[in-house]
Design an enzyme around this catalytic site. Structure first.
Site, PDB file in Angstrom:
ATOM      1  N   ARG A  37       0.837  -1.243  -0.026  1.00 61.40           N
ATOM      2  CA  ARG A  37      -0.033  -0.093   0.023  1.00 61.40           C
ATOM      3  C   ARG A  37       0.796   1.286  -0.045  1.00 61.40           C
ATOM      4  O   ARG A  37       0.434   2.174   0.562  1.00 61.40           O
ATOM      5  CB  ARG A  37      -0.844  -0.027   1.079  1.00 61.40           C
ATOM      6  CG  ARG A  37      -1.741  -1.189   1.375  1.00 61.40           C
ATOM      7  CD  ARG A  37      -2.773  -1.619   0.072  1.00 61.40           C
ATOM      8  NE  ARG A  37      -3.668  -0.725  -0.182  1.00 61.40           N
ATOM      9  CZ  ARG A  37      -4.972  -0.739   0.618  1.00 61.40           C
ATOM     10  NH1 ARG A  37      -5.360  -1.773   1.368  1.00 61.40           N
ATOM     11  NH2 ARG A  37      -5.787   0.240   0.074  1.00 61.40           N
ATOM     12  N   ARG A  41      -2.757   6.108  -0.328  1.00 63.60           N
ATOM     13  CA  ARG A  41      -2.908   6.065   0.955  1.00 63.60           C
ATOM     14  C   ARG A  41      -2.262   7.325   1.540  1.00 63.60           C
ATOM     15  O   ARG A  41      -2.711   8.332   1.495  1.00 63.60           O
ATOM     16  CB  ARG A  41      -2.083   4.860   1.452  1.00 63.60           C
ATOM     17  CG  ARG A  41      -3.134   3.591   1.360  1.00 63.60           C
ATOM     18  CD  ARG A  41      -3.773   3.802   2.905  1.00 63.60           C
ATOM     19  NE  ARG A  41      -4.800   2.620   2.936  1.00 63.60           N
ATOM     20  CZ  ARG A  41      -5.018   1.757   3.711  1.00 63.60           C
ATOM     21  NH1 ARG A  41      -4.222   1.198   4.679  1.00 63.60           N
ATOM     22  NH2 ARG A  41      -6.196   0.668   3.429  1.00 63.60           N
ATOM     23  N   ARG A  50      -5.485  12.223  -7.516  1.00 66.70           N
ATOM     24  CA  ARG A  50      -6.772  11.599  -7.284  1.00 66.70           C
ATOM     25  C   ARG A  50      -8.210  12.509  -7.300  1.00 66.70           C
ATOM     26  O   ARG A  50      -9.065  12.058  -7.299  1.00 66.70           O
ATOM     27  CB  ARG A  50      -6.767  10.526  -6.112  1.00 66.70           C
ATOM     28  CG  ARG A  50      -6.665   9.202  -6.541  1.00 66.70           C
ATOM     29  CD  ARG A  50      -7.760   8.304  -7.153  1.00 66.70           C
ATOM     30  NE  ARG A  50      -8.922   8.593  -6.578  1.00 66.70           N
ATOM     31  CZ  ARG A  50      -9.513   8.025  -5.563  1.00 66.70           C
ATOM     32  NH1 ARG A  50      -8.549   7.082  -4.643  1.00 66.70           N
ATOM     33  NH2 ARG A  50     -10.535   8.229  -4.930  1.00 66.70           N
ATOM     34  N   TYR A 161     -15.531 -10.967  -0.084  1.00 65.45           N
ATOM     35  CA  TYR A 161     -16.128  -9.720  -0.565  1.00 65.45           C
ATOM     36  C   TYR A 161     -17.431 -10.052  -1.294  1.00 65.45           C
ATOM     37  O   TYR A 161     -18.443  -9.437  -0.953  1.00 65.45           O
ATOM     38  CB  TYR A 161     -15.289  -8.708  -1.076  1.00 65.45           C
ATOM     39  CG  TYR A 161     -14.165  -7.975  -0.382  1.00 65.45           C
ATOM     40  CD1 TYR A 161     -14.729  -6.905   0.532  1.00 65.45           C
ATOM     41  CD2 TYR A 161     -12.806  -8.393  -0.390  1.00 65.45           C
ATOM     42  CE1 TYR A 161     -13.583  -6.317   1.390  1.00 65.45           C
ATOM     43  CE2 TYR A 161     -12.057  -7.884   0.311  1.00 65.45           C
ATOM     44  CZ  TYR A 161     -12.372  -6.837   1.346  1.00 65.45           C
ATOM     45  OH  TYR A 161     -11.367  -6.037   2.191  1.00 65.45           O
TER      46      TYR A 161
END
Ligand code: CP3
Length: 355
Positions: A37, A41, A50, A161
């Site tokens: 990650r 983050r 983003r 999920y």
């Protein structure tokens, strides 16, 4: 250039990197470091690019993927890049109605509960993810000798999920299906294995130098259940990509009791969380696998001296392993100070260069 030539070229370009050498258990100039990650983050430059674009949409834009993947390499001088994407990207690509909710994680509109639902899990066609091939091509051009790691979610973690409809603490519905309808469960995992293998093949044929299978939630399982109900599907994924000869990393959280089996599933490198010292992990995994890990990501919130002391412990314990890639025991936590990561990379490099 065809796919085979691209794969060959990627292998040669990065064969002498510390990261690839450590995965292969060859001598290294310094212990290689990257962080799960690391892309996304904690970086302000990530939030900036983003802005105004949804997580899953950003994964389909080669320009954004390339920029976000490169950001931590530029900033921290890590030894490998990880391709910016998410484990649910291939599921979205075959048409499932799902999204990533900020602060929550993947959410699936219609969870999978019956045999008829399996029809929604059609095979992944490379054309479904043409943006991946394009972005990997852009990235390998920029990265030169720095390896790019491709990844996918493992069948169990993806199934969790899909069956739960979102993140789950206890995986109740998932386990109810696994114990209650073993045949449907096996068929579900088998379909997911094919999708995952196809997704990794696209990345390898586009030029990634290594792949990591994230079975983040496998630690919820007892060894016998893992062996019987999950390992065959993960092994199918590893077998499918074995002919390419790129290092295969297998990671999960809370998997102390599963480390031996996770290696047996077909990995070259086993990822270890912070609960098991690497010397003990090496004993469990055996001499034919390298290890990756395993600093507790929360340690990065402690003062610099404490971070160094804990990193030193990891490096000392790793001497028992035949190859070591330094990493955290799980992903970078969202509020981590990026400078603490940069300092950690420098510390690992300088202390292990001198050896
Ligand atoms: C379980 C899992 C997921 N995704 C992933 C896993 C396995 C790794 C692990 O165990 O942590 C894997 C993943 N997701 C992402 C990457 C990018 C590469 C990297 O830097 O490692 C990787 C390797 C980007 C992402 N994936 C996600 C983000 C955050 C989205 C944002 O910035 O809005 C990023 C950068 C979203 C996501 N996606 C998922 C979760 C739990 C979340 C977090 C939700 C939240 O707390 O906001 C599912």
């Amino acid at each position: 250039m065809n796919a085979e030539q691209r794969t060959d070229q990627a292998r040669h370009r990065t064969a002498d990197s510390a990261f690839i050498r450590a995965c292969r258990r060859e001598p290294v100039p310094h212990t290689p470091v990257w962080f799960m990650r690391q892309a996304g983050r904690s970086l302000p430059e990530y939030r900036k690019v983003r802005e105004g674009t949804g997580m899953l949409e950003s994964c389909t834009r080669p320009d954004l993927v390339t920029e976000i993947t490169l950001q931590p390499v530029r900033r921290h001088k890590v030894d490998a890049a990880i391709y910016y994407s998410d484990i649910v990207v291939p599921l979205k690509a075959i048409g499932l109605d799902l999204d990533i909710k900020p602060g929550v994680g993947p959410v699936v509109a219609e969870p999978i509960t019956t045999r008829a639902d399996l029809d929604r899990l059609r095979p992944l066609d490379p054309d479904d993810v043409g943006y991946v091939t394009e972005a990997v091509g852009m990235l390998t051009g920029e990265l030169g000798a720095t390896p790019l790691i491709g990844f996918a979610g493992a069948p169990f973690t993806l199934a969790s999920y899909l069956v739960e409809g979102g993140p789950s603490r206890n995986h109740e519905r998932t386990k109810a299906l696994m114990y209650g309808d073993p045949q449907l469960w096996a068929d579900l995992l088998d379909r997911l294995a094919d999708i995952t293998a196809a997704f990794l093949k696209v990345q390898i044929e586009a030029g990634v130098s290594a792949v990591q299978l994230f079975d983040s939630w496998a630690g919820a399982l007892a060894p016998d259940d893992y062996r019987r109900s999950v390992m065959p599907a993960s092994a199918k994924v590893f077998d499918a990509v074995a002919p390419y000869g790129v290092p295969r990393i297998h990671f999960g959280v809370g998997t102390g009791e599963l480390l031996g089996l996770m290696g047996e599933a077909g990995a070259d490198v086993v990822g270890v969380d912070w609960r098991v010292p690497l010397a003990e992990a090496a004993r469990r995994v055996g001499p034919h696998k390298a290890l990756q890990g395993n600093l507790d990501p929360a340690v990065l919130f402690a003062p610099e001296q404490a971070v160094r002391a804990k990193a030193h412990e990891v490096l000392e314990s790793a001497k028992a392993a035949p190859g070591h890639v330094f990493n955290l025991g799980h992903g970078v936590l969202p509020n981590t100070d990026p400078d603490a990561l940069t300092r950690l990379v420098e510390y690992v490099h300088t202390t292990t260069e001198a050896r």
